[in-house]
Design a protein around this motif. Structure first.
Motif, mmCIF file in Angstrom:
data_model
loop_
_atom_site.group_PDB
_atom_site.id
_atom_site.type_symbol
_atom_site.label_atom_id
_atom_site.label_comp_id
_atom_site.label_asym_id
_atom_site.label_seq_id
_atom_site.Cartn_x
_atom_site.Cartn_y
_atom_site.Cartn_z
ATOM 1 N N VAL A 233 -10.483 4.838 0.963
ATOM 2 C CA VAL A 233 -9.911 4.623 -0.367
ATOM 3 C C VAL A 233 -8.418 4.384 -0.185
ATOM 4 O O VAL A 233 -7.690 5.271 0.239
ATOM 5 C CB VAL A 233 -10.164 5.825 -1.289
ATOM 6 C CG1 VAL A 233 -9.508 5.604 -2.644
ATOM 7 C CG2 VAL A 233 -11.664 6.059 -1.458
ATOM 8 N N VAL A 234 -7.982 3.170 -0.497
ATOM 9 C CA VAL A 234 -6.587 2.788 -0.286
ATOM 10 C C VAL A 234 -5.948 2.503 -1.640
ATOM 11 O O VAL A 234 -6.582 1.922 -2.534
ATOM 12 C CB VAL A 234 -6.474 1.558 0.655
ATOM 13 C CG1 VAL A 234 -7.276 0.391 0.136
ATOM 14 C CG2 VAL A 234 -5.023 1.158 0.848
ATOM 15 N N VAL A 235 -4.707 2.942 -1.797
ATOM 16 C CA VAL A 235 -3.982 2.800 -3.052
ATOM 17 C C VAL A 235 -2.842 1.803 -2.858
ATOM 18 O O VAL A 235 -2.029 1.950 -1.939
ATOM 19 C CB VAL A 235 -3.419 4.150 -3.527
ATOM 20 C CG1 VAL A 235 -2.680 3.982 -4.852
ATOM 21 C CG2 VAL A 235 -4.535 5.179 -3.659
ATOM 22 N N PHE A 236 -2.794 0.790 -3.727
ATOM 23 C CA PHE A 236 -1.709 -0.188 -3.739
ATOM 24 C C PHE A 236 -0.885 0.017 -5.006
ATOM 25 O O PHE A 236 -1.429 0.310 -6.078
ATOM 26 C CB PHE A 236 -2.248 -1.618 -3.725
ATOM 27 C CG PHE A 236 -3.026 -1.986 -2.492
ATOM 28 C CD1 PHE A 236 -2.378 -2.508 -1.382
ATOM 29 C CD2 PHE A 236 -4.400 -1.810 -2.437
ATOM 30 C CE1 PHE A 236 -3.087 -2.861 -0.242
ATOM 31 C CE2 PHE A 236 -5.120 -2.155 -1.302
ATOM 32 C CZ PHE A 236 -4.459 -2.675 -0.194
ATOM 33 N N LEU B 210 -13.339 0.733 0.576
ATOM 34 C CA LEU B 210 -13.955 -0.104 1.603
ATOM 35 C C LEU B 210 -14.881 0.761 2.449
ATOM 36 O O LEU B 210 -14.507 1.887 2.814
ATOM 37 C CB LEU B 210 -12.884 -0.727 2.496
ATOM 38 C CG LEU B 210 -11.721 -1.403 1.764
ATOM 39 C CD1 LEU B 210 -10.543 -1.587 2.688
ATOM 40 C CD2 LEU B 210 -12.178 -2.738 1.196
ATOM 41 N N ASP B 211 -16.054 0.267 2.739
ATOM 42 C CA ASP B 211 -16.954 1.014 3.617
ATOM 43 C C ASP B 211 -16.278 1.230 4.962
ATOM 44 O O ASP B 211 -15.821 0.282 5.598
ATOM 45 C CB ASP B 211 -18.265 0.246 3.801
ATOM 46 C CG ASP B 211 -19.280 1.022 4.607
ATOM 47 O OD1 ASP B 211 -19.245 0.923 5.858
ATOM 48 O OD2 ASP B 211 -20.083 1.747 4.007
ATOM 49 N N SER C 12 0.846 -1.193 0.000
ATOM 50 C CA SER C 12 0.000 0.000 0.000
ATOM 51 C C SER C 12 0.881 1.242 0.000
ATOM 52 O O SER C 12 2.006 1.226 0.498
ATOM 53 C CB SER C 12 -0.919 0.014 1.220
ATOM 54 O OG SER C 12 -0.186 0.310 2.395
ATOM 55 N N SER C 13 0.372 2.326 -0.584
ATOM 56 C CA SER C 13 1.147 3.568 -0.657
ATOM 57 C C SER C 13 0.474 4.730 0.043
ATOM 58 O O SER C 13 1.157 5.612 0.566
ATOM 59 C CB SER C 13 1.438 3.934 -2.114
ATOM 60 O OG SER C 13 0.244 3.992 -2.873
ATOM 61 N N THR C 14 -0.851 4.775 0.090
ATOM 62 C CA THR C 14 -1.545 5.855 0.788
ATOM 63 C C THR C 14 -3.015 5.482 0.917
ATOM 64 O O THR C 14 -3.488 4.522 0.299
ATOM 65 C CB THR C 14 -1.395 7.197 0.037
ATOM 66 O OG1 THR C 14 -1.947 8.260 0.813
ATOM 67 C CG2 THR C 14 -2.104 7.151 -1.308
ATOM 68 N N ALA C 15 -3.750 6.247 1.716
ATOM 69 C CA ALA C 15 -5.187 6.008 1.902
ATOM 70 C C ALA C 15 -5.823 7.279 2.426
ATOM 71 O O ALA C 15 -5.156 8.169 2.962
ATOM 72 C CB ALA C 15 -5.436 4.840 2.865
#
Length: 521
Positions: A234-237, A248-249, A223-226
């Motif tokens: 909202v998570v960024v891989f 993800l809720d 993962s890089s940020t969320a």
């Protein structure tokens, strides 16, 4: 009975041959759409579909040798299966597992199973007669398709993901803070949960008990940020050729979507209404993405460029309808500027150029219905309307740390004699209040966050001790004296504060570690 077994075997075999051919034709990786080399494809095709068809034709003319032919074909299909499994395991998770590999594995497995069923049933007719045969055929098709779907989904995503959803909040007393938890970023506070990002994904922790409410972890991608956007995390891989964005809720951990995008690295996620704005920071930041946090649709893509060259992204802020991007452009000399983008389309609304061009990079804050840019030495703050970009009042920044709190900016100024907080009306530039902070002489302000009518600011002493100051944004009143934030040993320099729904969370984190310490004051 043998007729039913023979019919089911033939159906499974036929579906296996079709799946193998389709799997060899489709890409095996999402990144670049790669296939195995032609020699390997030819080997699987020969051991699987081609040999199956040849054996079927030969068995038709030599029914007395049917079981021997079926056994040879089954062994060949198993060999094709082993080759396909070995190749599929070589696909890099960072490149993304496309449907081709798992479909080939499923097809060769079904071909082997089909021949085993035919071997058991022996030679004979396979034409379905009667309701029983038709029902068996329909059930076989349904089971094969269901098994293939489950298996392919597991091979592409399920084996990498460890996800749970939240149940009811457990009862129990508050833990002894701080808690050491896996994580590198304090994402935010949502209702009774604090959201933490680790290198492997997201964890949500109950504020009341410190226990895990839900998690979404991946073993294949870092993962890089969320960020919190429209009630979702909202998570960024990072992937081999872009990013994977998963929403993800925030309350339950249920997945809204998971989609890949061609992009560079991302360092921040900001909320602009229901749009998640993804951006990198610094030199060579690359494109900004606007992604709908409800369905994952790419709303827009915007490149930070001016005068034919790329610009550094130095800061980012957003309201519900506008995104302000602070940039330093170097194509024709150093030019610090801010650009306003519409949140729903990414179209440029306005641009503003800083008058002072000195070393400190341009900062931008969302304040009420507008933005405030801070630049220069001494720091100069300028208010502008979020929609039109029209410039309003200017004022000198009154502190070393700036925190946006509703329609005001809070400035924290360290001092050995009189450390203090000042609130400035962003529209007018007038000072609303100024309060001293006794007992914080020699402390340095680190970070802060605002939540409705209160703001929380973290200060650090020369020996590393942390103090959390809470003030009312309306008048500067402090409901309690500064609270000490405990650390197991010396407090690391990396700290974060998040506030929401009447709760505050503080984390301290050693940049070289993958764990952080969480405190809920």
């Amino acid at each position: 009975m043998k007729l039913v077994v023979r019919l089911c075997g033939f159906i499974v075999l036929a579906l296996g041959i079709a799946a193998t051919v389709a799997g060899l034709a489709l890409p095996w990786t999402l990144s670049g759409g790669l296939h195995p080399d032609l020699t390997t494809i030819a080997g699987i095709a020969f051991l699987g579909p081609l040999l199956c068809l040849l054996c079927l034709a030969y068995a038709r003319h030599e029914p007395r040798r049917f079981r021997l032919i079926a056994a040879v074909a089954a062994v060949a299909a198993v060999a094709a299966l082993l080759v396909a499994v070995g190749l599929a395991r070589l696909v890099s998770p960072g490149a993304g597992v496309a449907v081709g590999g798992p479909l080939t594995v499923a097809g060769t497995a079904f071909a082997a199973l089909g021949w085993i069923l035919l071997l058991v049933a022996g030679p004979g007719r396979i034409a379905p007669t009667g309701r029983r045969s038709w029902l068996a055929g329909a059930v076989t098709v349904a089971l094969v398709l269901l098994t293939a779907f489950i298996g392919i989904d597991w091979a592409r995503e399920g084996r990498f993901v460890d996800a749970t959803t939240a149940g009811a909040q457990p009862s129990g007393s508050a833990p002894a803070w701080p808690l050491q938890l896996a994580g590198v970023q304090l994402v935010g506070v949502h209702n009774e949960l604090v959201i933490l990002r680790g290198t492997d994904g997201i964890r949500a922790v109950w504020l009341g008990t410190g226990t895990t409410a839900w998690q979404y972890l991946r073993s294949d991608l870092p993962s890089s940020t969320a960020g919190l956007v429209d009630g979702a995390v909202v998570v960024v891989f990072g992937t081999d050729d872009g990013i994977l964005v998963t929403a993800l809720d925030a309350g339950t951990g249920a997945e809204r979507f998971s989609r890949r995008f061609a992009s560079g690295k991302m360092a921040t996620v900001r909320a602009a209404g229901r749009i998640a704005v993804l951006s990198n920071l610094g030199i060579g930041a690359g494109d900004l993405l606007g992604i709908d946090a409800r369905d994952g649709a790419l709303s827009w893509r915007w490149a930070p460029e001016r005068n034919g060259g790329p610009c550094d992204v130095t800061d980012l802020a957003s309201t519900s309808d506008t995104v302000a991007v602070a940039m330093r452009c170097r194509a024709t000399g150093v030019d610090d500027m801010a650009v306003g983008l519409t949140a729903d389309s990414g179209a440029e609304r306005w641009s503003w150029h800083a008058i002072q061009r000195t070393n400190p990079e341009l900062r931008v804050f969302a304040v009420g219905a507008g933005f405030v840019t801070v630049t220069g030495v001494p720091h100069r703050a300028t208010y502008m309307d979020a929609v039109t970009g029209s410039v309003g009042a200017r004022h000198d920044a009154a502190g070393a740390l700036t925190v946006a709190a509703g329609a005001v900016l809070l400035y924290a100024e360290p001092s050995a004699d009189r450390p203090h907080l000042a609130a400035v009306d962003a529209r007018t530039g007038g000072v609303k209040w100024d309060v001293a902070l006794p007992g914080l002489g020699g402390h340095q302000p680190l970070t802060g966050a605002a939540d409705g009518e209160r703001a929380h600011l973290l200060w650090r002493s020369a020996d590393g001790a942390l103090r959390l100051v809470t003030v009312a944004t309306e008048n500067g009143a402090m409901p309690s004296s500064p609270r000490t934030i405990a650390c197991p040993t010396a407090c690391p320099a990396t700290t974060a504060v998040a506030a929401g729904a009447g709760h505050t969370a503080v984390t301290v984190h050693d940049p070289k570690a993958t764990t952080l310490y969480l405190t809920v004051p």
